[in-house]
Each structure stands twice: as structure tokens, then as C-alpha cells.
Design an enzyme around this catalytic site. Structure first.
Site, short mmCIF file in Angstrom:
data_model
loop_
_atom_site.label_atom_id
_atom_site.label_comp_id
_atom_site.label_asym_id
_atom_site.label_seq_id
_atom_site.Cartn_x
_atom_site.Cartn_y
_atom_site.Cartn_z
N HIS A 166 0.84 -1.20 0.00
CA HIS A 166 0.00 0.00 0.00
C HIS A 166 0.87 1.25 0.00
O HIS A 166 0.71 2.15 -0.84
CB HIS A 166 -0.91 -0.01 1.24
CG HIS A 166 -1.75 1.21 1.40
ND1 HIS A 166 -3.13 1.19 1.28
CD2 HIS A 166 -1.44 2.51 1.69
CE1 HIS A 166 -3.61 2.40 1.47
NE2 HIS A 166 -2.60 3.22 1.73
N GLU A 167 1.82 1.30 0.93
CA GLU A 167 2.67 2.48 1.05
C GLU A 167 3.65 2.59 -0.12
O GLU A 167 3.92 3.70 -0.61
CB GLU A 167 3.43 2.46 2.38
CG GLU A 167 2.55 2.44 3.62
CD GLU A 167 1.60 3.64 3.71
OE1 GLU A 167 1.87 4.66 3.05
OE2 GLU A 167 0.59 3.54 4.42
N HIS A 185 1.99 4.14 -3.14
CA HIS A 185 1.99 5.61 -3.05
C HIS A 185 3.34 6.18 -3.47
O HIS A 185 3.42 7.12 -4.26
CB HIS A 185 1.69 6.05 -1.62
CG HIS A 185 0.30 5.81 -1.17
ND1 HIS A 185 -0.80 6.00 -1.97
CD2 HIS A 185 -0.19 5.41 0.04
CE1 HIS A 185 -1.91 5.73 -1.28
NE2 HIS A 185 -1.57 5.36 -0.06
#
Length: 214
Positions: free
Chosen positions: A53-54, A57
Site C-alpha cells: 500500500h505504502e 503511493h
């Protein structure tokens, strides 16, 4: 080129450890509260869900020419731990901070934000498919459900269920359209896209609740 500062790696590992512990506490009644079973299962669900997820980004921000680093948010980590004792997970472990020589547009910010929840949705689907496949195989081998759930194959199926629950929750929480959540940036960019992705995430998050009520 993607670079990671030493403190960024530290923050990622600390955040993953705390979120894993929080979800382990949340699921503490499973397997008679045996953390030897709970922690590995939640770890497998949290690590790809949180890390990918990170990183999604970060990579998307770099694609647009920005510098991006993950920084943990200590109050958010404490909130995750505290809330887990009350049967909910309110997690804001940190965020990818974006810097650059120019202003980021709403479209760029929205696209950078949305890849995180999309990653969790994809992972949730993969974990869910794994759980279903293992359940079918287990029933074929032994129709007795109790025998299946207490077998190594059943534990792998349990990991699939936990992975589905964790990643669905991550997607739904992050699509909230306010504050520091990804959903607020997606909402500012495109309300239609936010509505579609948020609806998918919410439906996936409530599927287990619906199944338990049947």
C-alpha cells in the site's frame, strides 16, 4: 531511481509490527487466543497489505517526478493498539510525504492516493480466492469441517480469511473521504471514481458481517 532513507525503513518496520500486533489483539479470540497461531496469520495479512500500500503511493509519486518518503505517525499507532482492545481497528500508522519543485495537482494527488486502497482490494481478492480454494480442497479430502479447520490446510485457509479481512478493512478505512485518509484526496480529484472504489471497498469489508448473520 527509488531510494529509501534509513529512518524510512525503520518507520515501515515499526508500523508493520504495531499494526500486526493490533490485528492480533483484534482477532485474539480465534484459535483460543493462541498467539503462536494468530501472530503469523496476521503478519502474513498485514505485511503485504501495509507495505505494498505504502510502496504504491511512493512509486506513483516518484513516477510523477516527486520525492516521496514514508513517515510513521506515533499517535496513529497508539490509536490502532488502543482501539484493537475494543473490537475495532482505527489505524493511521503514517503516510507517504510528497515533496517536489512544483505544486501537485488534484489529479496527480488523487492518483497517488488511490493506488494504495486499490492494492489492498487486489490483495483481499487474492487472499479470498486462496481461502475458497483451500476450503474446497479440504472438503473434498474430508467433508468434516471440524477436521479441516484444525488441519494444516485449514490453518492456511484461515490465513487466507485473515488476509481478506485485513486488506478489506485497510481499503475501506483508507477510502474515507476526510482528514488524512486517501479517500479525501481521491474525492477532491474525482467524486465518481471515489464513489466506485469506496463502494467496492465497503462491500468487501461488510461481506464477512453479512455471512455471519446468515
Amino acid at each position: 531511481m527509488v531510494k529509501f532513507a534509513s529512518y524510512e525503513v525503520r518507520d515501515l518496520f515499526i508500523s508493520m509490527a504495531v499494526i500486526t500486533l493490533a490485528f492480533s489483539i483484534f482477532f485474539r479470540n480465534d484459535y483460543d487466543g493462541n498467539f503462536l497461531f494468530l501472530i503469523p496469520a496476521t503478519l502474513i495479512g498485514v505485511v503485504p497489505g501495509f507495505l505494498f500500500h505504502e510502496l504504491a503511493h511512493k512509486f506513483m509519486a516518484i513516477k510523477y517526478g516527486f520525492d516521496a518518503e514514508f513517515k510513521m505517525y506515533m499517535p496513529g499507532l497508539f490509536l490502532a493498539l488502543a482501539s484493537s482492545f475494543f473490537g475495532i481497528i482505527l489505524a493511521a500508522p503514517g503516510a507517504v510525504h510528497i515533496n517536489g519543485d512544483r505544486m501537485i495537482s488534484d489529479k496527480e494527488n488523487g492518483k497517488i492516493a488511490i493506488v494504495g486502497p486499490l492494492t489492498n482490494i487486489i490483495l483481499a481478492i487474492l487472499f479470498g480466492v486462496l481461502a475458497i480454494i483451500l476450503l474446497v480442497i479440504g472438503i473434498i479430502i474430508d467433508p468434516n469441517y471440524d477436521n479441516f479447520i484444525n488441519s494444516p490446510l485449514g490453518y492456511l485457509g484461515y490465513i487466507g480469511v485473515i488476509g481478506f479481512l485485513i486488506n478489506s478493512a485497510m481499503a475501506a478505512i483508507n477510502m474515507l473521504p476526510w482528514g488524512i485518509f486517501d479517500g479525501s484526496k481521491v474525492f477532491d480529484w474525482s467524486k465518481m471514481i471515489w464513489g466506485v472504489i469506496a463502494a467496492i471497498a465497503i462491500v468487501m469489508a461488510i461481506i464477512p458481517i453479512i455471512l455471519m448473520m446468515l
